[in-house]
Design a protein around this motif. Structure first.
Motif, PDB file in Angstrom:
ATOM      1  N   UNK A 146       0.877  -1.164   0.000  1.00 12.05           N
ATOM      2  CA  UNK A 146       0.000   0.000   0.000  1.00 12.05           C
ATOM      3  C   UNK A 146       0.924   1.227   0.000  1.00 12.05           C
ATOM      4  N   UNK A 147       1.452   1.573   1.138  1.00 12.59           N
ATOM      5  CA  UNK A 147       2.399   2.682   1.249  1.00 12.59           C
ATOM      6  C   UNK A 147       3.770   2.281   0.721  1.00 12.59           C
ATOM      7  N   UNK A 148       4.458   3.183   0.031  1.00 10.80           N
ATOM      8  CA  UNK A 148       5.844   2.958  -0.372  1.00 10.80           C
ATOM      9  C   UNK A 148       6.807   3.495   0.680  1.00 10.80           C
ATOM     10  N   UNK A 149       8.117   3.342   0.412  1.00 10.07           N
ATOM     11  CA  UNK A 149       9.108   3.836   1.362  1.00 10.07           C
ATOM     12  C   UNK A 149      10.520   3.723   0.840  1.00 10.07           C
ATOM     13  N   UNK A 168      16.654  -3.002   5.102  1.00  9.50           N
ATOM     14  CA  UNK A 168      17.292  -3.022   3.786  1.00  9.50           C
ATOM     15  C   UNK A 168      17.019  -1.696   3.102  1.00  9.50           C
ATOM     16  N   UNK A 169      18.064  -1.054   2.587  1.00  6.97           N
ATOM     17  CA  UNK A 169      17.875   0.137   1.764  1.00  6.97           C
ATOM     18  C   UNK A 169      17.240  -0.315   0.453  1.00  6.97           C
ATOM     19  N   UNK A 170      16.006   0.050   0.251  1.00  7.88           N
ATOM     20  CA  UNK A 170      15.228  -0.507  -0.858  1.00  7.88           C
ATOM     21  C   UNK A 170      14.135   0.488  -1.198  1.00  7.88           C
ATOM     22  N   UNK A 171      14.093   0.923  -2.427  1.00  6.34           N
ATOM     23  CA  UNK A 171      13.058   1.862  -2.854  1.00  6.34           C
ATOM     24  C   UNK A 171      11.769   1.079  -3.097  1.00  6.34           C
ATOM     25  N   UNK A 211       4.404  -9.980   7.543  1.00  2.00           N
ATOM     26  CA  UNK A 211       4.426  -8.526   7.431  1.00  2.00           C
ATOM     27  C   UNK A 211       5.556  -8.018   6.571  1.00  2.00           C
ATOM     28  N   UNK A 212       5.298  -6.902   5.899  1.00  2.00           N
ATOM     29  CA  UNK A 212       6.314  -6.124   5.201  1.00  2.00           C
ATOM     30  C   UNK A 212       6.168  -4.689   5.692  1.00  2.00           C
ATOM     31  N   UNK A 213       7.255  -4.124   6.200  1.00  2.00           N
ATOM     32  CA  UNK A 213       7.247  -2.780   6.774  1.00  2.00           C
ATOM     33  C   UNK A 213       8.158  -1.862   5.968  1.00  2.00           C
ATOM     34  N   UNK A 214       7.841  -0.575   5.981  1.00  2.13           N
ATOM     35  CA  UNK A 214       8.644   0.416   5.264  1.00  2.13           C
ATOM     36  C   UNK A 214       8.917   1.604   6.176  1.00  2.13           C
TER      37      UNK A 214
END
Length: 408
Positions: free
Chosen positions: A62-65, A126-129, A187-190
């Motif tokens: 949903x939200x990016x980061x 992780x640095x990840x766009x 879960x996946x968090x940003x």
């Protein structure tokens, strides 16, 4: 002595940015439940067992980061879950990922991790766009034998299981089989400096998206997420904590809402708002039974709601009550009795002011000429679950400005 104190103060006087920990927000998080109990020796085990397989699971953000981490659980495991490698990447199509985005996932600096039964693990950042509203592939190499007892059963998403081997870093692979559930990935968090919070939607199959089109992200929380992120409102994530068949008061399909509220709502990183849509499965239980202990009343549901409201408010969360959608025409002898209780619960949601606001899903989906039934254009055919158009009507009915509200 003064020199030593001065030096010590200098050591702890970190730059402002270094003093503030990253603010994680859940962008996706399915609610896990147990697949089954251990079957007898002479039974057919319908819960798959994997060893030396790669599971590539597709997650819709949903939200990016700018940073990402994943959460894993072996909550219902019978033995240790041994993951030999894990990767994350933006999905292209099918099993294919965009190679330039592929990143190895580590846990405390290690590429392997073991989750004993009941354990939860969070990966290293992780640095990840991370793009918003995009498919992300999370690949796990299952190094040792494991039954898939911890899962989210109604994924409505095609996920992929490889032949034997570690394919976590592969640009694509030919799947040995596909599954429509999520395994161990909880879960996946940003990190997103512009975002203002996370909305958790907790409920049963109508929140889980039952009878919506697979691989289309047509659940009403998906519709809400798209509307929020394309609006002028401050960006927020939307997490779907629905479990098909779930109840407020008693465990049937997964733990009850009262039981899982801490795990699935209060513990979500960055949660600020909650939408509660649940009770039909409770109200259907025991209706018409000669034993009063089998029957759940409208007052029982209201008491359960009040418990959840109290717990949300104690954590400073804003909680909205969603009215229960129509059930008329279910072709069950007890439908009329269930509907009477449903309408009583809805009256309380609308008039009690116990919730911080009301989302009127009943009004958005009912047939004006037969208010106890879905509008035919929104009925999936079972007269209990919406179709894609019905789910869209639900998501579209939510006033986005209500999420500006904060607890005092």
């Amino acid at each position: 002595m003064r020199r030593l104190l001065t030096a010590a103060c200098t050591l702890v006087a970190l730059p402002l940015g270094a003093q503030r920990p990253s603010h994680w927000l859940a962008t996706w998080s399915p609610s896990p439940s147990a697949a089954s109990v251990i079957p007898p020796r002479d039974s057919t085990d319908r819960v798959p067992t994997y060893v030396d397989r790669t599971v590539r699971q597709i997650v819709r953000t949903t939200l990016g980061g700018d940073s990402v981490r994943i959460r894993l659980t072996n909550e219902y495991g019978e033995r240790a879950l041994v993951i030999g490698a894990a990767h994350i990447a933006v999905r292209d199509s099918g099993t294919a990922v965009r190679v330039a985005t592929d990143k190895a996932i580590t846990f405390a600096g290690r590429t392997t991790v073991t989750l004993r039964p009941g354990a939860v693990m969070i990966s290293d950042p992780i640095a990840f766009k991370v793009p918003a509203l995009t498919d992300i592939a999370v690949s796990l190499w299952l190094k040792d034998t494991i039954r898939t007892t911890t899962q989210h059963a109604l994924g409505l998403q095609t996920n992929y299981v490889s032949a034997h081997g570690d394919f976590t870093a592969a640009a694509r692979f030919q799947p040995d089989t596909t599954i429509a559930r999520w395994l161990w990935l909880t879960g996946v968090d940003v990190v997103n400096a512009r975002a203002t919070g996370v909305i958790v939607t907790i409920g049963n199959s109508i929140t889980d998206g039952f009878r919506s089109t697979p691989d289309s992200n047509s659940r009403w929380p998906d519709v809400l997420a798209r509307r929020l992120l394309s609006s002028s409102e401050p960006p927020k994530a939307v997490v779907n904590a629905g479990i098909s068949g779930n109840r407020v008061l008693a465990p049937v399909a997964g733990p009850s809402a009262l039981s899982r509220f801490d795990r699935d709502v209060l513990m979500q990183p960055g949660v600020t708002h909650v939408i509660l849509l649940e009770a039909i499965n409770d109200l259907s239980r025991g209706t018409g039974s000669a034993d009063p202990r089998d029957t759940v009343s409208a007052q029982d549901i209201i008491a359960g709601y009040q418990q959840l409201i109290t717990r949300a408010h104690e954590r400073g969360l804003v909680i909205f009550g969603a009215t229960l959608t129509p059930v008329g025409g279910m072709n069950r002898p007890t439908t009329a009795a269930v509907d009477t209780k449903r309408r009583a619960v809805n009256d309380w949601i609308r008039t009690s002011r116990a919730f911080d606001g009301v989302i009127d899903f009943e009004a958005a989906t009912r047939d004006p000429s037969q208010p106890d039934r879905f509008l035919p254009a929104y009925d999936s055919g079972d007269h209990l679950h919406p179709n894609d158009a019905g789910y869209k009507a639900m998501g579209d009915a939510i006033d986005l400005t209500i999420f500006r509200k904060k607890r005092p």
